[in-house]
Design a protein around this motif. Structure first.
Motif, PDB file in Angstrom:
ATOM      1  N   LYS A 291     -17.048   1.076  -5.441  1.00 47.30           N
ATOM      2  CA  LYS A 291     -16.288   2.269  -5.804  1.00 47.30           C
ATOM      3  C   LYS A 291     -15.289   1.969  -6.919  1.00 47.30           C
ATOM      4  O   LYS A 291     -15.045   2.804  -7.793  1.00 47.30           O
ATOM      5  CB  LYS A 291     -15.563   2.825  -4.572  1.00 47.30           C
ATOM      6  CG  LYS A 291     -16.476   3.509  -3.579  1.00 47.30           C
ATOM      7  CD  LYS A 291     -15.699   4.133  -2.441  1.00 47.30           C
ATOM      8  CE  LYS A 291     -16.632   4.887  -1.500  1.00 47.30           C
ATOM      9  NZ  LYS A 291     -17.276   6.048  -2.180  1.00 47.30           N
TER      10      LYS A 291
ATOM     11  N   LYS B  19       0.834  -1.203   0.000  1.00 53.18           N
ATOM     12  CA  LYS B  19       0.000   0.000   0.000  1.00 53.18           C
ATOM     13  C   LYS B  19       0.868   1.253   0.000  1.00 53.18           C
ATOM     14  O   LYS B  19       0.605   2.220  -0.727  1.00 53.18           O
ATOM     15  CB  LYS B  19      -0.898   0.000   1.239  1.00 53.18           C
ATOM     16  CG  LYS B  19      -1.626   1.325   1.474  1.00 53.18           C
ATOM     17  CD  LYS B  19      -2.345   1.333   2.793  1.00 53.18           C
ATOM     18  CE  LYS B  19      -1.413   1.457   3.972  1.00 53.18           C
ATOM     19  NZ  LYS B  19      -0.892   2.839   4.157  1.00 53.18           N
TER      20      LYS B  19
ATOM     21  N   ARG C 275      -8.935   9.690  -4.573  1.00 52.04           N
ATOM     22  CA  ARG C 275      -9.305   8.729  -3.523  1.00 52.04           C
ATOM     23  C   ARG C 275      -9.844   7.442  -4.141  1.00 52.04           C
ATOM     24  O   ARG C 275      -9.435   6.338  -3.768  1.00 52.04           O
ATOM     25  CB  ARG C 275     -10.353   9.345  -2.601  1.00 52.04           C
ATOM     26  CG  ARG C 275     -10.781   8.443  -1.432  1.00 52.04           C
ATOM     27  CD  ARG C 275     -11.702   9.228  -0.509  1.00 52.04           C
ATOM     28  NE  ARG C 275     -12.046   8.483   0.689  1.00 52.04           N
ATOM     29  CZ  ARG C 275     -13.185   7.808   0.857  1.00 52.04           C
ATOM     30  NH1 ARG C 275     -14.078   7.773  -0.126  1.00 52.04           N
ATOM     31  NH2 ARG C 275     -13.430   7.163   1.990  1.00 52.04           N
ATOM     32  N   ASN C 276     -10.752   7.592  -5.094  1.00 48.34           N
ATOM     33  CA  ASN C 276     -11.321   6.414  -5.749  1.00 48.34           C
ATOM     34  C   ASN C 276     -10.279   5.670  -6.586  1.00 48.34           C
ATOM     35  O   ASN C 276     -10.306   4.449  -6.689  1.00 48.34           O
ATOM     36  CB  ASN C 276     -12.497   6.828  -6.627  1.00 48.34           C
ATOM     37  CG  ASN C 276     -13.668   7.335  -5.810  1.00 48.34           C
ATOM     38  OD1 ASN C 276     -13.849   6.937  -4.658  1.00 48.34           O
ATOM     39  ND2 ASN C 276     -14.456   8.233  -6.389  1.00 48.34           N
TER      40      ASN C 276
ATOM     41  N   ILE D 190      -8.225   3.585  -4.167  1.00 49.35           N
ATOM     42  CA  ILE D 190      -8.964   2.375  -3.788  1.00 49.35           C
ATOM     43  C   ILE D 190      -8.882   1.340  -4.906  1.00 49.35           C
ATOM     44  O   ILE D 190      -8.646   0.154  -4.666  1.00 49.35           O
ATOM     45  CB  ILE D 190     -10.443   2.716  -3.488  1.00 49.35           C
ATOM     46  CG1 ILE D 190     -10.530   3.593  -2.236  1.00 49.35           C
ATOM     47  CG2 ILE D 190     -11.270   1.442  -3.312  1.00 49.35           C
ATOM     48  CD1 ILE D 190     -11.925   4.112  -1.937  1.00 49.35           C
TER      49      ILE D 190
ATOM     50  N   GLU E 279       0.920   4.463  -2.581  1.00 48.28           N
ATOM     51  CA  GLU E 279       0.696   5.781  -1.973  1.00 48.28           C
ATOM     52  C   GLU E 279       1.794   6.764  -2.388  1.00 48.28           C
ATOM     53  O   GLU E 279       1.513   7.880  -2.846  1.00 48.28           O
ATOM     54  CB  GLU E 279       0.676   5.619  -0.451  1.00 48.28           C
ATOM     55  CG  GLU E 279       0.330   6.868   0.320  1.00 48.28           C
ATOM     56  CD  GLU E 279       0.322   6.608   1.813  1.00 48.28           C
ATOM     57  OE1 GLU E 279       1.380   6.793   2.452  1.00 48.28           O
ATOM     58  OE2 GLU E 279      -0.729   6.198   2.339  1.00 48.28           O
TER      59      GLU E 279
ATOM     60  N   PHE F 182     -10.374   3.287   4.575  1.00 47.26           N
ATOM     61  CA  PHE F 182     -11.132   4.456   4.120  1.00 47.26           C
ATOM     62  C   PHE F 182     -12.445   4.635   4.889  1.00 47.26           C
ATOM     63  O   PHE F 182     -13.280   5.461   4.517  1.00 47.26           O
ATOM     64  CB  PHE F 182     -11.430   4.324   2.624  1.00 47.26           C
ATOM     65  CG  PHE F 182     -10.202   4.366   1.759  1.00 47.26           C
ATOM     66  CD1 PHE F 182      -9.700   5.569   1.297  1.00 47.26           C
ATOM     67  CD2 PHE F 182      -9.537   3.194   1.432  1.00 47.26           C
ATOM     68  CE1 PHE F 182      -8.556   5.609   0.511  1.00 47.26           C
ATOM     69  CE2 PHE F 182      -8.392   3.219   0.650  1.00 47.26           C
ATOM     70  CZ  PHE F 182      -7.895   4.428   0.189  1.00 47.26           C
ATOM     71  N   ASN F 183     -12.616   3.818   5.937  1.00 41.70           N
ATOM     72  CA  ASN F 183     -13.814   3.893   6.773  1.00 41.70           C
ATOM     73  C   ASN F 183     -15.091   3.641   5.965  1.00 41.70           C
ATOM     74  O   ASN F 183     -16.081   4.372   6.082  1.00 41.70           O
ATOM     75  CB  ASN F 183     -13.899   5.255   7.477  1.00 41.70           C
ATOM     76  CG  ASN F 183     -14.887   5.236   8.638  1.00 41.70           C
ATOM     77  OD1 ASN F 183     -15.131   4.193   9.244  1.00 41.70           O
ATOM     78  ND2 ASN F 183     -15.475   6.386   8.930  1.00 41.70           N
TER      79      ASN F 183
ATOM     80  N   TYR G  12      -6.961  10.213   0.831  1.00 36.52           N
ATOM     81  CA  TYR G  12      -7.876   9.671   1.827  1.00 36.52           C
ATOM     82  C   TYR G  12      -9.102  10.553   2.086  1.00 36.52           C
ATOM     83  O   TYR G  12     -10.092  10.082   2.652  1.00 36.52           O
ATOM     84  CB  TYR G  12      -7.139   9.464   3.156  1.00 36.52           C
ATOM     85  CG  TYR G  12      -6.041   8.436   3.078  1.00 36.52           C
ATOM     86  CD1 TYR G  12      -6.307   7.087   3.304  1.00 36.52           C
ATOM     87  CD2 TYR G  12      -4.734   8.809   2.770  1.00 36.52           C
ATOM     88  CE1 TYR G  12      -5.301   6.136   3.232  1.00 36.52           C
ATOM     89  CE2 TYR G  12      -3.725   7.861   2.694  1.00 36.52           C
ATOM     90  CZ  TYR G  12      -4.009   6.531   2.927  1.00 36.52           C
ATOM     91  OH  TYR G  12      -3.011   5.589   2.847  1.00 36.52           O
ATOM     92  N   LYS G  13      -9.040  11.809   1.663  1.00 37.38           N
ATOM     93  CA  LYS G  13     -10.120  12.752   1.962  1.00 37.38           C
ATOM     94  C   LYS G  13     -11.405  12.392   1.228  1.00 37.38           C
ATOM     95  O   LYS G  13     -11.431  12.229   0.013  1.00 37.38           O
ATOM     96  CB  LYS G  13      -9.693  14.172   1.582  1.00 37.38           C
ATOM     97  CG  LYS G  13     -10.693  15.233   2.016  1.00 37.38           C
ATOM     98  CD  LYS G  13     -10.180  16.626   1.702  1.00 37.38           C
ATOM     99  CE  LYS G  13     -11.165  17.691   2.167  1.00 37.38           C
ATOM    100  NZ  LYS G  13     -10.682  19.053   1.861  1.00 37.38           N
ATOM    101  N   LYS G  14     -12.475  12.278   2.002  1.00 40.47           N
ATOM    102  CA  LYS G  14     -13.778  11.957   1.430  1.00 40.47           C
ATOM    103  C   LYS G  14     -14.482  13.247   1.033  1.00 40.47           C
ATOM    104  O   LYS G  14     -14.968  14.003   1.875  1.00 40.47           O
ATOM    105  CB  LYS G  14     -14.627  11.196   2.451  1.00 40.47           C
ATOM    106  CG  LYS G  14     -15.963  10.724   1.901  1.00 40.47           C
ATOM    107  CD  LYS G  14     -16.737   9.947   2.959  1.00 40.47           C
ATOM    108  CE  LYS G  14     -18.074   9.467   2.402  1.00 40.47           C
ATOM    109  NZ  LYS G  14     -18.846   8.708   3.430  1.00 40.47           N
TER     110      LYS G  14
END
Length: 275
Positions: free
Chosen positions: A246, A186, A214-215, A218, A190, A236-237, A205-207
């Protein structure tokens, strides 16, 4: 299994061949396969009252780097009957370890826990297998079953070639390593995303609405690492089921969005060149 101390992860018996995914900690693959084929041949001849060979030619084998590739091969092996149009559902094919994985059969042949531990439950593994089929993902048999018989990263292939004294030509090394999934960490993805797109870590990571990075992150984690869906979800909660959703939406959007597709292709090239 007990006679040669091997681990059996997957199997599939087809109409004119079979597939096995096994581990041989004692390095006794040749003896194992000779015993298996000879025993089966004797059984078939006695049952069918026939003469002559049952199998044509020697078996073909692939050396796998590590467990990151087990999911790739378990999908490939289990999907054989479905891709050959022998059944409409894998559950209807009884000569396949898939039904042992979903607890429909209990022959106690396979060591299924080794693979299932990567998933939250049996249904998650089942969804994973059918997702491979729906997305038409797979392995190029010609590239694997050719002269090389290796499945792994370039680093792994180079190490094996050096050890066995084979040709280390770059072109052949590419052929050895030409697979769909490259097991990397990972943290590697990153760092590569941050460097390639000149963005901050928080962006991954920001939603927020419209955050394609972010997508994309993932999507890349699911495709290129051996992380469980539940592990990616926790990162990612989100629920593990949302990871697949996603990923699917990102791929669909990248097909219609030229700019996003260009970024996707760029980062995947970077990842493949840095494995």
């Amino acid at each position: 299994k007990e006679k040669y101390n091997i681990g059996i992860f997957c199997y599939c018996l087809m109409d004119n061949h079979y597939h096995l995914l096994i581990r041989t900690p004692l390095g006794n693959l040749t003896k194992t396969m000779h015993y298996l084929n000879a025993s089966y041949t004797n059984w078939v001849k006695a049952k069918q009252d026939m003469v002559g060979p049952v199998f044509q030619g020697r078996y073909k084998s692939i050396l796998i780097e590590d467990e990151s590739y087990l999911l790739t091969l378990s999908s490939y092996i289990h999907l054989n009957p479905l891709r050959a149009d022998m059944v409409d559902k894998l559950e209807d094919y009884k000569y396949n370890s898939f039904n042992e994985y979903i607890d429909k059969l209990d022959y106690e042949i396979v060591d299924k826990d080794f693979i299932l531990r990567k998933f939250e439950n049996i249904e998650a593994y089942k969804d994973f297998i059918y997702e491979w089929y729906d997305e038409n993902r797979g392995i190029d048999k010609e590239e694997i079953y050719g002269m090389n018989g290796l499945l792994g990263s370039k680093r792994f292939v180079e190490k094996i070639i050096k050890k066995i004294g084979e040709d280390k030509d770059k072109k052949k090394l590419e052929e050895y390593s030409n697979v769909n999934i490259n097991p990397i960490k990972k943290e590697d993805i990153e760092k590569l995303m941050i460097k390639t797109f000149d963005i901050k870590k928080e962006k991954l990571y920001k939603k927020s609405y419209g955050n394609d990075y972010r997508n994309m992150f993932i999507y890349l984690l699911k495709k290129y690492t051996g992380m469980k869906l539940i592990e990616i979800g926790e990162l990612f909660n989100i629920r593990y089921t949302s990871v697949s959703m996603k990923t699917k939406r990102f791929k669909e959007k990248s097909k219609s969005d030229k700019g996003l597709n260009k970024k996707k292709s760029k980062i995947e090239d970077v990842i493949k060149n840095n494995v």
